[in-house]
Write a protein that holds these residues in place. Sequence first.
Motif, short mmCIF file in Angstrom:
data_model
loop_
_atom_site.label_atom_id
_atom_site.label_comp_id
_atom_site.label_asym_id
_atom_site.label_seq_id
_atom_site.Cartn_x
_atom_site.Cartn_y
_atom_site.Cartn_z
N LEU A 11 0.82 -1.21 0.00
CA LEU A 11 0.00 0.00 0.00
C LEU A 11 0.85 1.27 0.00
CD1 LEU A 11 -2.77 -1.18 2.49
CD2 LEU A 11 -2.80 -1.28 0.00
N GLU A 14 0.45 3.49 -4.21
CA GLU A 14 -0.71 4.36 -4.37
C GLU A 14 -0.42 5.81 -3.98
OE1 GLU A 14 -2.58 0.33 -3.36
OE2 GLU A 14 -0.76 1.41 -2.88
N TYR A 15 0.55 6.01 -3.11
CA TYR A 15 0.82 7.35 -2.59
C TYR A 15 2.06 8.00 -3.19
CZ TYR A 15 -2.87 5.96 0.40
OH TYR A 15 -4.10 5.54 0.85
N ILE A 37 -1.15 -3.80 -3.80
CA ILE A 37 -1.89 -2.61 -4.23
C ILE A 37 -3.37 -2.86 -3.97
CG2 ILE A 37 -0.18 -1.87 -5.92
CD1 ILE A 37 -1.95 -3.11 -8.11
N GLN A 38 -4.09 -1.79 -3.75
CA GLN A 38 -5.53 -1.87 -3.50
C GLN A 38 -6.27 -1.49 -4.76
OE1 GLN A 38 -7.12 -0.30 0.24
NE2 GLN A 38 -8.58 0.88 -0.98
N ASN A 40 -9.90 -0.62 -6.26
CA ASN A 40 -11.19 -0.15 -5.78
C ASN A 40 -12.21 -0.08 -6.91
OD1 ASN A 40 -9.96 0.65 -3.22
ND2 ASN A 40 -9.04 2.29 -4.42
N TRP A 45 -13.13 3.87 -2.44
CA TRP A 45 -11.74 4.06 -2.04
C TRP A 45 -11.57 3.96 -0.53
CZ3 TRP A 45 -9.13 8.71 -0.09
CH2 TRP A 45 -7.75 8.52 0.04
N HIS A 62 -3.36 10.40 -3.56
CA HIS A 62 -3.66 9.00 -3.89
C HIS A 62 -3.70 8.80 -5.40
CE1 HIS A 62 -6.28 5.45 -4.54
NE2 HIS A 62 -5.59 4.98 -3.52
N HIS A 63 -3.04 7.75 -5.88
CA HIS A 63 -3.06 7.37 -7.28
C HIS A 63 -3.82 6.04 -7.39
CE1 HIS A 63 0.66 9.69 -6.73
NE2 HIS A 63 0.49 10.08 -7.97
N GLN A 64 -4.82 5.99 -8.24
CA GLN A 64 -5.52 4.72 -8.45
C GLN A 64 -4.58 3.74 -9.13
OE1 GLN A 64 -8.58 3.71 -7.37
NE2 GLN A 64 -7.91 1.74 -8.11
N MET A 65 -4.45 2.57 -8.59
CA MET A 65 -3.52 1.57 -9.11
C MET A 65 -4.19 0.64 -10.10
SD MET A 65 -0.48 1.88 -7.83
CE MET A 65 -0.73 3.59 -8.26
N LYS A 93 -13.62 -4.02 -2.68
CA LYS A 93 -12.21 -3.76 -2.93
C LYS A 93 -11.50 -5.10 -3.02
CE LYS A 93 -12.29 0.20 0.12
NZ LYS A 93 -11.70 0.84 1.28
#
Length: 107
Positions: A11, A14-15, A37-38, A40, A45, A62-65, A93
């Motif tokens: 995690l 994502e940041y 990675i998460q 969503n 989220w 936050h970046h969507q993965m 998720k």
Amino acid sequence: MTRADLVIANLLVEYIGYACFQKTIARVNPRYVSCIIQINEPGSWVSDSPYLHVFDGLEQIHHQMDEQALTEKMPEINYRPIRTLEHLLLNRKKLVQIDFQKNSVQK
């Protein structure tokens, strides 16, 4: 310079985003990288809880993965995926663990 045989980055991507992650991994130069990675579904989220507003500012960084994007980025710095596991969660998720190994240098 920091060196390691294994980097565990759960995690984190994502940041910091793909580019910063690649730069950091290339600098540390581990043999293995394991990251979770998460993934969503839209609107899922942050899970509903009494502490929901603690995360309000995180959307700015936050970046969507995307699993495929990460597995395509890592070969750019000489890492290949060796294992992928998915962990479905009840709140729309899933967590995806992707393990990478540094490619051997051919002589």
